[in-house]
Design a protein around this motif. Sequence first.
Motif, short mmCIF file in Angstrom:
data_model
loop_
_atom_site.label_atom_id
_atom_site.label_comp_id
_atom_site.label_asym_id
_atom_site.label_seq_id
_atom_site.Cartn_x
_atom_site.Cartn_y
_atom_site.Cartn_z
N PHE A 1 -3.87 -9.14 -65.65
CA PHE A 1 -4.31 -7.96 -66.40
C PHE A 1 -5.37 -7.21 -65.60
N SER B 1 -10.38 -7.61 -61.95
CA SER B 1 -9.90 -7.04 -63.20
C SER B 1 -9.70 -5.55 -63.12
N LYS C 1 -5.39 -8.78 -72.47
CA LYS C 1 -6.61 -8.75 -71.66
C LYS C 1 -6.92 -10.10 -71.05
N ASN D 1 -7.92 -3.36 -65.79
CA ASN D 1 -8.40 -2.26 -66.62
C ASN D 1 -7.65 -0.97 -66.28
#
Length: 927
Positions: free
Chosen positions: A409, A285, A404, A411
């Motif tokens: 996706f 992520s 999200k 960060n």
Amino acid sequence: MDCSIFSTSSKLLIFCTSLLFIIFFMCLNVDSVTAAESDYGLHCDPVVHESKLADEEFNISPFPGRQNGYYSGGDNVLNRSSDGYYYGPASKVLVFETHHVYKTNAEDVFKVEGNLIFETSYYYERSFSNGRGYYHSYSSDSSSRGALEFDLHGFWSRTTGKLCMVGSGYTYSKEGNVLHLAAVLKFNNVKSSSDINTLITGTMDSLNPADRPNYFEPISVLMFPQGSYKYTKVAKQFSQGCPGGTDVPKKSSLSLSRTITVCDMFYRQTAFELEYASGCDSSKSCSPFGDGIGYLPRFMHLRTIQCSDEKLSLRFLIEFQDDAYTRYYASSNFSTSLIGEGSWDAKQNRLCIIACRIEDASSSSLEKSHVGDCTTRLSVRFPAILSIRNTSTVVGEIWSDKHKNQSGFFNRIMFRNTDNNRGQFQLQGLKYEYVETDKVNKSCPKKSSNRHSTEEHLDGYSQDMAFSMSIKYQKRSIGWGSSNPLAVGDQPQQRFPLLIPSSSSRPKSAGVESIASGSLLNISYKMRIELNNLKLDHGLNSFNQSSNGYLEIRISAEGVYDAETGHLCMVGCRHLRSLNGSTDCDILVNVHFPPLDSDRKGSKIKGSIESTRVKTDHLHFETLEFSGRAYYGSRAMESVWRMDFEMIMSVISNTLAIVFVVLQIFHVRRLPAVCPSVSFLMLVILALGHLMPLVLNLEAMFNQDSERTVWARSGTWLEMNEVVIRAVTMVAFLMHFRLLMLSWTARCSEGKNKPLWIAEKRGLYVCLPVYIAGGLITGTTRQHSSYYIEQTILGGSRAYAGLILDAFLFPQIIFNMFLNSREPALSRFFYIGITLVRMVPHGYDLYRVHNYVDMNDSYIYADPTADYYSTAWDIIIPMLGLFFAAIIYFQQRLGGRCFLPKRFRESATYDKLPIDSEEQSPLKSSP
């Protein structure tokens, strides 16, 4: 009839026959290659049918003049990894040059002629050409780069976008033989217009049989088209700026001017360091590529592909890597790369970029590459204010345009430019803000200075404030580093490459006013340190950030510099990479700059870096001490003058040597009988003494010495004088060689020369052991260098050779002693003059050590690598030279054994005969 005539004729016949056979086989080889490369229909007709050429040349090309791209494969002819000169990953870059495009009788089919060049250089740069938005690679010589070039011709179908070409090139085998290569090149997606989704892919295949040495493996090609490119992605969202990006006040970022565009800011590759959000311990992520690459990249590189005509939009190849030092080669790892287009948002003073994944681009083949997911966004801006906690001139962020819980996706990632970006434009209005004033006032009290002292120090604005340093911990050397000023006081000019300080950046507080008064000056630094991880305490490497055994520490610091004492005191902040950009600002840095005239005596910049945290804190570390060489600009200019002076001295010295040897030649011509009495060994030593500098510097006569410092190579004056020095040295060598030949001829023509040869032989038996023993003694006492053993031995041998040359009279003394001769073999001008020529450099070295700065590789006269130079040797060698000259003087007046005890003087007596004729022997032995 002479048989030699038949012998000569037969040899000529054999030579001509061999030459005809060689030409015949070369023609066969050329014909076969030409036949293979001209057979377009056999290899390309299924792709683009061959059409009859029209006379008119077409003015629209499928490519610009030079189109760059990447390749994979063909390792047997393109791989240079086995060469010992290259380290690191290889560049796999190609350049396609379009020379001519012609119309044909078929509609939308055109004939194309051009070159395909495979660059295997480890130095790859991009530059814009005439501002038209395309770049090219450049280097000095294709042969040194290992480039492979193919001459190609074929046909392009504008309707289908296919291009097929055949041609040939050549390379060399490992044995050095020429290999003629024949190939067919096929391209797809060659359109008259393109957008971000258009990739030109293709293959190049060998037309030679697989069992032939000139066969090569298939090569796959990938290019980003630049002809009539349309910015479709940013055009749709230009009015919206950067949707999803972090809102930053417009005044916090610098704007572009009419003279500096966004193309100018990114005309070179820019490297950025990535800062992930806290808790990013996996790539699922956190990375734009998910788990596909298995690690979190540390650096991102923006490589400009193209800039629009209005200079507001750009195209980038965005590469994510684990290495910041990639500006000298171009990679082709598209599994960690994005293709993007960006546009400048004047409303928020930032560059907005939309990036897409490049799918199915493996290291083994690029043929099936295509553009995939385009949901990655980037924003880049130029901060208007820098501080101790933010020293980057370019910052930005990367985010995903997905939700999200959607696949793909990641960060948000922050990034900032590294210290490796040099030569970029500086935007006007950049300011520095001093934020640690109170802490500086407490930690850096003003030291009292001696008002009666006449010492002068740097004024703070000098570029000599930047320095390199050697780091020590507990008296052990553990690394090195560099310190460069970032901002200095209110200096308005751009004196440093990173920042233009401004008077408005000074905080309005009483504390600062007192700091800025008198001789104190506000100053900010950027320090970069490399330390050996094995020798560090836990506080310096709390987060185990080291790689390859070394830990990089970056410290930004600000404080005050006292121009009266040369003392610099700063509060520093250490960047903690593993804590999401956090910093440790409990650091105190002290630096002491020596006076301006102290570097003549070898003074150094000294300082320390210490932690002000309590010892129980996990970020506390023991004090690091450092030192650096004080190379001041004023002294460097004096060194330039010194080099010019040494060139003049070298020319004068060699000229005097020529004069003295010419006088010796006149002396032996005036007195021919004394010529055989000159020692051969002495003359050989003198001749070699002038020959060796010519041999060692032969390459430097034609090539510029890149190892010298830049300031020493600012013009042609140095090179011209070096040529003059070598020319005079050559003349000196020829004169000494002439004297040697005269002595050899005279001795060989003598009828009774046996005593002379015996004396020469015995002298050689004495001198050689002495030279060998002296070499062993000086070799053991001489300090050994930390360089390679070969270089150390070479340097020591050259210095010892200079010592032998200083004692050039020693073989003549031994020769006179065995011959017991009173003959005036040497002219007084010769042996006294040459002795003085050898003495003067040592006297000059004593003066130079105490009056000039020590600059490596800048000695022209009295070179320490060519002789023994020190305070002791500079006294011993001249005294030894004068002593030998005195012995020669008394030997030529009183006899060769005049300095020996009386019982050794008369073992043989010699009667001097009149020397009215050269036919008479000069010596006659009697029992």
